[in-house]
Write a protein that holds these residues in place. Structure first.
Motif, PDB file in Angstrom:
ATOM      1  N   SER A  33     -15.390  18.087 -33.054  1.00  0.00           N
ATOM      2  CA  SER A  33     -14.625  17.326 -33.691  1.00  0.00           C
ATOM      3  C   SER A  33     -15.105  16.111 -34.645  1.00  0.00           C
ATOM      4  CB  SER A  33     -13.215  16.713 -32.880  1.00  0.00           C
ATOM      5  OG  SER A  33     -13.145  17.185 -31.876  1.00  0.00           O
ATOM      6  N   ALA A  34     -16.141  15.417 -34.251  1.00  0.00           N
ATOM      7  CA  ALA A  34     -16.849  14.388 -34.634  1.00  0.00           C
ATOM      8  C   ALA A  34     -17.551  15.222 -36.042  1.00  0.00           C
ATOM      9  CB  ALA A  34     -17.661  13.822 -33.873  1.00  0.00           C
ATOM     10  N   ARG A  35     -18.229  16.218 -35.774  1.00  0.00           N
ATOM     11  CA  ARG A  35     -18.995  16.741 -36.635  1.00  0.00           C
ATOM     12  C   ARG A  35     -18.164  17.235 -38.057  1.00  0.00           C
ATOM     13  NH1 ARG A  35     -21.778  17.591 -40.468  1.00  0.00           N
ATOM     14  NH2 ARG A  35     -23.125  19.313 -40.638  1.00  0.00           N
ATOM     15  N   VAL A  36     -17.159  17.862 -37.690  1.00  0.00           N
ATOM     16  CA  VAL A  36     -16.328  18.597 -38.746  1.00  0.00           C
ATOM     17  C   VAL A  36     -15.488  17.511 -39.464  1.00  0.00           C
ATOM     18  CG1 VAL A  36     -16.649  20.776 -37.548  1.00  0.00           C
ATOM     19  CG2 VAL A  36     -14.480  19.575 -37.308  1.00  0.00           C
ATOM     20  N   GLU A  37     -15.148  16.784 -38.807  1.00  0.00           N
ATOM     21  CA  GLU A  37     -14.347  15.558 -39.353  1.00  0.00           C
ATOM     22  C   GLU A  37     -14.777  14.986 -40.663  1.00  0.00           C
ATOM     23  OE1 GLU A  37     -13.581  11.989 -36.849  1.00  0.00           O
ATOM     24  OE2 GLU A  37     -12.644  10.971 -38.659  1.00  0.00           O
ATOM     25  N   GLY A  38     -13.857  15.065 -41.882  1.00  0.00           N
ATOM     26  CA  GLY A  38     -14.466  14.840 -43.100  1.00  0.00           C
ATOM     27  C   GLY A  38     -15.118  15.963 -43.819  1.00  0.00           C
ATOM     28  N   MET A  39     -15.229  16.914 -42.866  1.00  0.00           N
ATOM     29  CA  MET A  39     -15.897  17.876 -43.822  1.00  0.00           C
ATOM     30  C   MET A  39     -14.764  18.997 -44.200  1.00  0.00           C
ATOM     31  SD  MET A  39     -19.142  19.352 -41.353  1.00  0.00           S
ATOM     32  CE  MET A  39     -19.968  20.602 -42.579  1.00  0.00           C
ATOM     33  N   SER A  40     -14.882  19.456 -45.399  1.00  0.00           N
ATOM     34  CA  SER A  40     -13.551  20.528 -45.800  1.00  0.00           C
ATOM     35  C   SER A  40     -14.335  21.850 -46.292  1.00  0.00           C
ATOM     36  CB  SER A  40     -12.963  20.067 -46.943  1.00  0.00           C
ATOM     37  OG  SER A  40     -14.007  19.729 -48.019  1.00  0.00           O
ATOM     38  N   LEU A  41     -13.589  23.088 -45.644  1.00  0.00           N
ATOM     39  CA  LEU A  41     -13.854  24.222 -46.087  1.00  0.00           C
ATOM     40  C   LEU A  41     -14.287  24.619 -47.602  1.00  0.00           C
ATOM     41  CD1 LEU A  41     -11.759  26.240 -43.457  1.00  0.00           C
ATOM     42  CD2 LEU A  41     -14.322  25.492 -43.008  1.00  0.00           C
ATOM     43  N   PRO A  42     -15.282  25.084 -47.853  1.00  0.00           N
ATOM     44  CA  PRO A  42     -15.333  25.229 -49.426  1.00  0.00           C
ATOM     45  C   PRO A  42     -14.286  26.347 -49.700  1.00  0.00           C
ATOM     46  CG  PRO A  42     -17.561  25.399 -48.289  1.00  0.00           C
ATOM     47  CD  PRO A  42     -16.384  25.262 -47.468  1.00  0.00           C
ATOM     48  N   ALA A  43     -13.681  26.192 -50.864  1.00  0.00           N
ATOM     49  CA  ALA A  43     -12.811  27.053 -51.445  1.00  0.00           C
ATOM     50  C   ALA A  43     -13.081  28.244 -52.305  1.00  0.00           C
ATOM     51  CB  ALA A  43     -11.860  26.383 -52.169  1.00  0.00           C
TER      52      ALA A  43
END
Lengths: 432, 253
Positions: free
Chosen positions: A15-25
């Motif tokens: 969770s800490a790692r992916v927080e703030g990351m968004s999947l490229p569209a």
């Protein structure tokens, strides 16, 4: 630590790692593949130091939300592969640089930027992106590769339809001290085709790379990579390969420097009469930590696999090898070979190896060996007694130690180039 | 040429004296044979001269053309003109025989301040010399001594000797493990290097090698000393009577 507690830590780290990351569209199908990867990642969690598969390599700096800065190193000599007639594709801190690259074309080749392929309505990559990564999660989880499938921001897709004369050369430049690059390449070598892919350069302060390779029947794939000299860079890479009938897969990696490297290679031999060779030559100094983790599955008859890994370590450097050969029931006449060796140039360095064989067929020949040792004093004296000074003699014996791995490179020009780099590394570190 | 003066040597690791005052003088172009029972110190003498680890010189000196070998590193001794043909040549996997020889030749030349040998010149020389020792091109390409038969290893030693052109050659039991034909081949190789200036020390248990490589002087070594020196006839005497009589004679005296 209890199992449940470990799992919770993994999930928290994720969770800490992916927080703030968004999947490229991209195209809907691509978004679905990324979403699937993210779901899988959130379910399994990122690795922790207590994970058996990460027993000897600390994953914390590979999973942290921000990368540890790495100083940019500017070598004075021309980079490896410079002199070759090649199709050069340049990535700077993980971003494709069209200006610095050759045109995305070549005889017998289809090349496209990953982001373009994943934005197309229809593309062959639809049935390939993340497919091998997903399959390779069993029996051992490889969550950093899943993270890559979900979040990769760039890469190339290559389809070889014939014998490709020029190698495709992926050049990874590192310019920012804080760059965090995630690249994903998808390669398909069609029936009867032959392709060489070269990779070199440090890529970024932290580099997560996945290469998925499908080698069809009667095809050949050659992979040679030289990981960058930047001392402080960190990298986790995965090569996933599926191999068809009467085909050849060869991969060689040279690593000199880099504070942390984890190279995983997962190969599934599915067609009869094929061959898969994976080799590595690593040279490390000081806080260098280098981990080769290999998993080769034989699921066809009369196939040959070789794992040849050699590491030269000095000044407290650490080398790791985890290698497995899995021979499934029915994979008769399998010929499997695995050797991992550490040459310690002093008493502060360390080499740890975990060779594994798991065999369910009854008519196979598999061998594995692992050794660790110092320079052979008898051989050293023999050379000196012929007039070769200690420094030169030690270098000669060190390169001889690496020879079996370097011999896995078929192209003589490239082999010589690689050898001269290793020689240079040794010369720069002469004690006497 | 060579002068060994009152050489005393003990093992570094334990308090065991191996050489107890060896004196030997070898003039230019001379061939000296050293014979003696097992454990008499013959091989130790050759190892100490070449600079192998594990020995401590407690007294004496070894001069090659006036220079004290004992103060030099093994590679410096080689460049100064010393060559030891090993009793058990070492196998070096991963180092091609040719690469090894070229590195050695050029390292010595460099140490002496001479020009390095060009590849063409080197190839020409090594081919000619290998041919006379019946060493084929395959043996030149293979890793140093790896998979070589006993005879091949010894021939390879002589090839190195021929390429390095030393002033003083020490042959440490070069005849061990050789059949009659191989011994002839090796001896012919050695004899071809006799040019009136180059000197040889031939260490052997048996007289038969000395039928091929004819010595000027024969020394008998026992218990860390040279106990008797004579002409070629001394070797024949040993062959007929063994060492027992000689030892008794010396001890009795």
């Amino acid at each position: 630590m209890k199992r449940a507690e470990l799992k919770q830590r993994k999930l928290d780290a994720t969770s800490a790692r992916v927080e703030g990351m968004s999947l490229p569209a991209g195209a809907p199908w691509a978004d679905a593949l990324r979403q699937d990867a993210l779901s899988r990642l959130l379910a399994m969690g990122l690795p922790q130091a207590r994970d058996e598969y990460w027993r000897w390599t600390r994953p914390d700096t590979l999973i942290s939300d921000v990368p540890t800065p790495a100083e940019v190193f500017t070598p004075t000599e021309a980079p490896v592969f410079s002199g070759l007639d090649r199709i050069k594709l340049v990535f700077v801190d993980g971003v494709f640089d069209a200006e610095a690259s050759d045109a995305l074309e070549g005889e017998g080749l289809e090349i496209m930027r990953l982001t373009d392929a994943l934005s197309s309505d229809i593309h062959w990559v639809k049935d390939a992106y993340g497919v091998q990564e997903k399959k390779a999660q069993d029996p051992v989880e490889r969550p950093l590769a899943t993270l890559n499938t979900a979040f990769a921001t760039d890469g190339v897709v290559i389809r070889a339809t014939g014998k490709v004369a020029k190698p495709v050369s992926l050049v990874y430049l590192h310019k920012s001290e804080t760059s965090d690059a995630i690249l994903h390449h998808v390669i398909r070598v069609e029936e009867g085709a032959d392709l060489t892919v070269l990779e070199n350069g440090p890529a970024a302060a932290r580099f997560n790379k996945v290469m998925e390779v499908e080698v069809a029947d009667k095809a050949g794939f050659h992979h040679i990579r030289a990981q960058g000299r930047d001392h402080e860079r960190r990298a986790v890479t995965h090569v996933f390969a599926t191999i068809g009938r009467e085909s050849l897969f060869k991969s060689f990696t040279m690593t000199a420097n880099g504070v942390l490297t984890r190279n995983e290679v997962v190969i599934d031999i599915q067609g009869d009469d094929s061959m898969a060779h994976v080799a590595g030559a690593a040279m490390g100094d000081g806080d260098f930590h280098h981990d080769d983790t290999v998993f080769i599955t034989h699921d066809a008859e009369r196939c040959e696999s070789r794992q040849v890994f050699k590491k030269v370590l000095r000044n407290g450097a650490k080398g790791i090898f985890q290698g497995k050969i899995l021979v499934k029931a029915g994979a008769q006449k399998t010929d499997g070979y695995q050797i991992s060796q550490g040459l310690l140039l002093d008493e502060d360095s360390q080499f740890l190896a975990k060779p594994e064989l798991e065999i369910y067929a009854d008519d196979v020949a598999c061998s594995h060996g692992s050794t660790v040792g110092a320079i052979d004093e008898e051989a050293l004296f023999y050379l000196r007694s012929r007039g070769v000074p200690t420094g030169d003699a030690t270098d000669l014996l060190t390169l001889a130690f690496l020879a079996e791995a370097i011999e896995e490179i078929e192209d003589e020009t490239i082999a010589e180039d690689i050898l001269s780099r290793l020689e240079g590394w040794l010369k720069r570190r002469r004690r006497t | 040429m060579l002068e060994i003066k009152n050489l005393h040597v003990k093992l570094e690791e334990e308090d065991k004296q191996i050489l107890k005052g060896v004196d030997l003088k070898v003039g230019p172009g001379e061939v000296h044979a050293i014979m003696g029972p097992n454990g008499s110190g013959k091989s130790t003498t050759s190892y100490v001269m070449s600079g192998r680890d594990g020995y401590e010189v407690t007294e004496g000196e070894v001069l090659l053309d006036g220079e004290n070998l004992l103060e030099m590193e093994p590679e410096e001794r080689a460049a100064a003109g010393l060559f030891l043909a090993f009793q058990y040549p070492v196998e070096i996997p991963g180092v091609g025989n040719m690469t090894f020889l070229r590195t050695a030749v050029n390292a010595q030349r460099k140490a002496r301040g001479e020009e390095e040998m060009s590849s063409t010149e080197f190839l020409k020389e090594i081919r000619a010399k290998a041919k006379s020792l019946k060493i084929d091109s395959d043996m030149l390409k293979r890793p140093v001594n790896v998979g070589f038969s006993g005879g091949e290893k010894k021939r390879n030693e002589i090839l190195q000797m021929a390429m390095l052109e030393p002033k003083l050659c020490i042959l440490d039991e070069t005849d061990s493990g050789l059949d009659v034909d191989a011994m002839k081949l090796v001896s012919d190789g050695v004899n071809a290097l006799r040019d009136g200036k180059r000197s040889f020390i031939v260490i052997t248990h048996y007289q038969r090698l000395l039928d091929h490589i004819k010595p000027d002087v024969v020394h008998i070594m026992s218990n860390g000393r040279i106990i008797k020196t004579g002409g070629p006839e001394l070797a024949l005497e040993v062959e007929h009577n063994g060492y027992a009589d000689l030892l008794a004679e010396v001890e009795g005296a």
